[in-house]
Design an enzyme around this catalytic site. Sequence first.
Site, PDB file in Angstrom:
ATOM      1  N   THR A 151       0.827  -1.203   0.000  1.00 50.64           N
ATOM      2  CA  THR A 151       0.000   0.000   0.000  1.00 50.64           C
ATOM      3  C   THR A 151       0.861   1.253   0.000  1.00 50.64           C
ATOM      4  O   THR A 151       1.894   1.306   0.657  1.00 50.64           O
ATOM      5  CB  THR A 151      -0.886   0.013   1.260  1.00 50.64           C
ATOM      6  N   ARG A 179     -12.680  -8.746  -1.705  1.00 51.79           N
ATOM      7  CA  ARG A 179     -11.801  -8.699  -0.532  1.00 51.79           C
ATOM      8  C   ARG A 179     -11.360  -7.261  -0.265  1.00 51.79           C
ATOM      9  O   ARG A 179     -11.006  -6.522  -1.170  1.00 51.79           O
ATOM     10  CB  ARG A 179     -10.576  -9.585  -0.756  1.00 51.79           C
ATOM     11  N   VAL A 180     -11.372  -6.863   1.001  1.00 54.14           N
ATOM     12  CA  VAL A 180     -10.898  -5.544   1.415  1.00 54.14           C
ATOM     13  C   VAL A 180      -9.872  -5.723   2.520  1.00 54.14           C
ATOM     14  O   VAL A 180     -10.109  -6.469   3.475  1.00 54.14           O
ATOM     15  CB  VAL A 180     -12.056  -4.661   1.921  1.00 54.14           C
ATOM     16  N   GLY A 181      -8.738  -5.055   2.401  1.00 58.36           N
ATOM     17  CA  GLY A 181      -7.708  -5.115   3.428  1.00 58.36           C
ATOM     18  C   GLY A 181      -7.838  -3.971   4.403  1.00 58.36           C
ATOM     19  O   GLY A 181      -8.900  -3.364   4.562  1.00 58.36           O
ATOM     20  N   ASP A 182      -6.728  -3.647   5.055  1.00 53.33           N
ATOM     21  CA  ASP A 182      -6.756  -2.607   6.077  1.00 53.33           C
ATOM     22  C   ASP A 182      -6.712  -1.195   5.516  1.00 53.33           C
ATOM     23  O   ASP A 182      -7.077  -0.240   6.205  1.00 53.33           O
ATOM     24  CB  ASP A 182      -5.566  -2.784   7.029  1.00 53.33           C
ATOM     25  N   THR A 202       1.281  -0.493   5.872  1.00 54.59           N
ATOM     26  CA  THR A 202       1.330  -1.314   4.668  1.00 54.59           C
ATOM     27  C   THR A 202       1.726  -2.724   5.093  1.00 54.59           C
ATOM     28  O   THR A 202       2.440  -2.906   6.073  1.00 54.59           O
ATOM     29  CB  THR A 202       2.347  -0.762   3.643  1.00 54.59           C
ATOM     30  N   GLY A 203       1.227  -3.708   4.369  1.00 50.20           N
ATOM     31  CA  GLY A 203       1.518  -5.089   4.728  1.00 50.20           C
ATOM     32  C   GLY A 203       0.309  -5.978   4.508  1.00 50.20           C
ATOM     33  O   GLY A 203      -0.555  -5.676   3.672  1.00 50.20           O
ATOM     34  N   LEU A 204       0.217  -7.047   5.260  1.00 42.41           N
ATOM     35  CA  LEU A 204      -0.896  -7.981   5.134  1.00 42.41           C
ATOM     36  C   LEU A 204      -2.092  -7.437   5.909  1.00 42.41           C
ATOM     37  O   LEU A 204      -2.124  -7.458   7.133  1.00 42.41           O
ATOM     38  CB  LEU A 204      -0.503  -9.359   5.655  1.00 42.41           C
ATOM     39  N   GLY A 205      -3.079  -6.965   5.173  1.00 44.17           N
ATOM     40  CA  GLY A 205      -4.214  -6.300   5.792  1.00 44.17           C
ATOM     41  C   GLY A 205      -4.951  -7.145   6.797  1.00 44.17           C
ATOM     42  O   GLY A 205      -5.407  -6.646   7.838  1.00 44.17           O
TER      43      GLY A 205
END
Length: 317
Positions: A151, A179-182, A202-205
């Site tokens: 991100t 799908r929606v992340g953070d 940023t990273g794995l949501g």
Amino acid sequence: MTFGSIATWRMAHDGIVSSMELLGQEGTSQDAVEKIIKTVEDYPYYKSVGYGGLPNMEGVLEMDAAFMNGDTLQIGAVAGITDVSHPISVARKLSKEKFNSFLVGQGATKYAMLNGFERKNMLTNRAKKIWERRLEEINHHHLNPYDGHDTIGAISLDSFGSMSAGTSSSGLFMKQPGRVGDSPLSGSGFYVDSDIGGAAATGLGEDLMKGILSYEIVRCMAEGLSPQEACDKTVYSFHDKLTKRYGKCGAMSLIAMNNKSEWGVATNVEFTFSVATTSEEPQIYLANMTKEKTTSIEPITQDWLDAYEKRIKMPII
């Protein structure tokens, strides 16, 4: 009055440079954040944001973005938006809405079209080829389909003392549709309060949203911790907690800046970021987690930058 900007990944650097020119001419933090992120959204070789971003499992490029005004605490966000040139600009406009400030899917895309935002096919031929190749690898070699979640998150402080934050992402490559992340979630992907400071992730949501880390960093700064102290305390304690409770912890990197333009970073992977203030020229740094659970930060080398440019522009056969 001091001012500055910080943003995730090397891909943000050109935007950081432009934002400092704007801030130096008494531009606003809102415009600075939007400029940083739009610069990344426009660049076709960045595979995780905007034009050139990698699509979901069905070959559709769904994008998420958010914007927050640190003066008013207004937030706007979109998730799963398609065929829109600048999701961050749509999110910024939504932040001014009293109601319906977070839109998803077709509703977000329709809002953008009705409000005059540029309609554009954001899936490049290059990204489509990468998707097709990954589908073939999955079908023939049973590989894990998921890859990539970088991100762009940005925070700016202007000469008037106002702060803003924003994020933009095409999310996890080969994600399930919807799908929606953070990234568009307040407190997880971003948070900013002009009286204190801001943070972005940023990273794995799926793991980042378990800790509400951006808000937690701002809370720690409010209690008197420096941005670096707040980042180290928040990220590494949660990394350990999630590893103990959940059995593992995905990639997570966070940036922060307070209302004095002091900044900090923490990460559990190798992570690059760009930052500039009135006392620091724009610079790209490389950060890593140490054995002592602190953050080592050093400027990138020209060799690193050359290898990076070669890698992201490598032809897709």
